[in-house]
Design an enzyme around this catalytic site. Sequence first.
Site: not given
Ligand code: BJW
Length: 264
Positions: A109, A124, A227
């Site tokens: 966003d 991202h 939280p």
């Molecule tokens: C509050 C609150 C309040 C609530 N106040 N807090 C190593 C190990 C295992 C796997 C992998 C690895 N390395 C890479 C991978 C694969 C993969 C990965 O990480 N998988 C894991 C899930 C295991 N990663 C990838 O594929 C990445 N690419 C990559 O590694 O490429 C390598 C490559 C190199 C060269 C060529 C080709 C490839 C890309 C990752 C892309 C992530 N995309 C997303 C979607 C984006 C589009 C969309 O918006 O739809 O990004 S996934 C989603 O998760 C989104 C977010 O940015 C991301 C992180 O999530 P976030 O922000 O942490 O949200 P939540 O919901 O998880 O947490 C929210 C938090 O807020 C919670 O803790 C709540 O408690 C808290 N909260 N209310 C404060 N009011």
Amino acid sequence: MDDITPAFPDSLLTALRTARHVTVFTGAGVSAESGVPTFRDAHTGLWARFDATALATPEAFEADPALVWGWYEWRRARVMRAAPNPAHVAIAALARHVPALSLITQNVDDLHERAGSASVIHLHGRLMQPRCFRCDTPWRYPVGIPEEPEEGRRIAPPDCPRCAGPIRPGVVWFGEPLPPEEWQRAVGAAAGCDLFITVGTSAMVYPAALLPEMAASQGAKVLQVNPQPTALDALADWNMLGTAGQVLPALVTAAFGEAFPTRA
Ligand code: BJW
Ligand code: ZN
């Protein structure tokens, strides 16, 4: 109304007041109080209702472009109707009180920018910057806020004016590399700061989740605002258990005396 002003340890306030370079790293939780759903929160998170692998991968887009485009149109309509919350405002304000501030977000966003933050590092991608799936040509949305489609509605993506390929959302899906320049800037900001503040992220998605460790390993202190417990609890020097909209304005007020409008 209950007093929910958090108490901050003196060591944290001193670290914030004396930091030369603060890096703030945000996730979906920072936008939750604007009404933008997170991904992994039980019940309210997007992945509680939608299958990530069916929506947030290039394979999913190739298999069913209208399903994926429709889902992102629903999210774009919601983001465009949302407003920055006190957490976004406090982060923008913090930049005026410290010698240098870097802001890294995983969010797609534009709420940090709308709150007044500049040079935001978007790891991202950006919802508002779609491009061609085939030839990468940037594409512009029509001006205005779209009607919010009902959840799950299929909408065919527009055709690229250059190659007629489908237009895709400007976000980074699983399995795709992060934008290299943004990643390099993020690594520099993590390695070069003396205080790293992680806000509202579960720190489960890599490589972004490496940044707090990189900062700590270079000697930065780490503050976590969330939280709920996360994978970063053990790494952080301070864990402020609370929402971003409660904790961050109170922190800037406690450290620098800047008052923020209280919420009704
Ligand atoms: C509050 C609150 C309040 C609530 N106040 N807090 C190593 C190990 C295992 C796997 C992998 C690895 N390395 C890479 C991978 C694969 C993969 C990965 O990480 N998988 C894991 C899930 C295991 N990663 C990838 O594929 C990445 N690419 C990559 O590694 O490429 C390598 C490559 C190199 C060269 C060529 C080709 C490839 C890309 C990752 C892309 C992530 N995309 C997303 C979607 C984006 C589009 C969309 O918006 O739809 O990004 S996934 C989603 O998760 C989104 C977010 O940015 C991301 C992180 O999530 P976030 O922000 O942490 O949200 P939540 O919901 O998880 O947490 C929210 C938090 O807020 C919670 O803790 C709540 O408690 C808290 N909260 N209310 C404060 N009011
Ligand atoms: Zn094209």
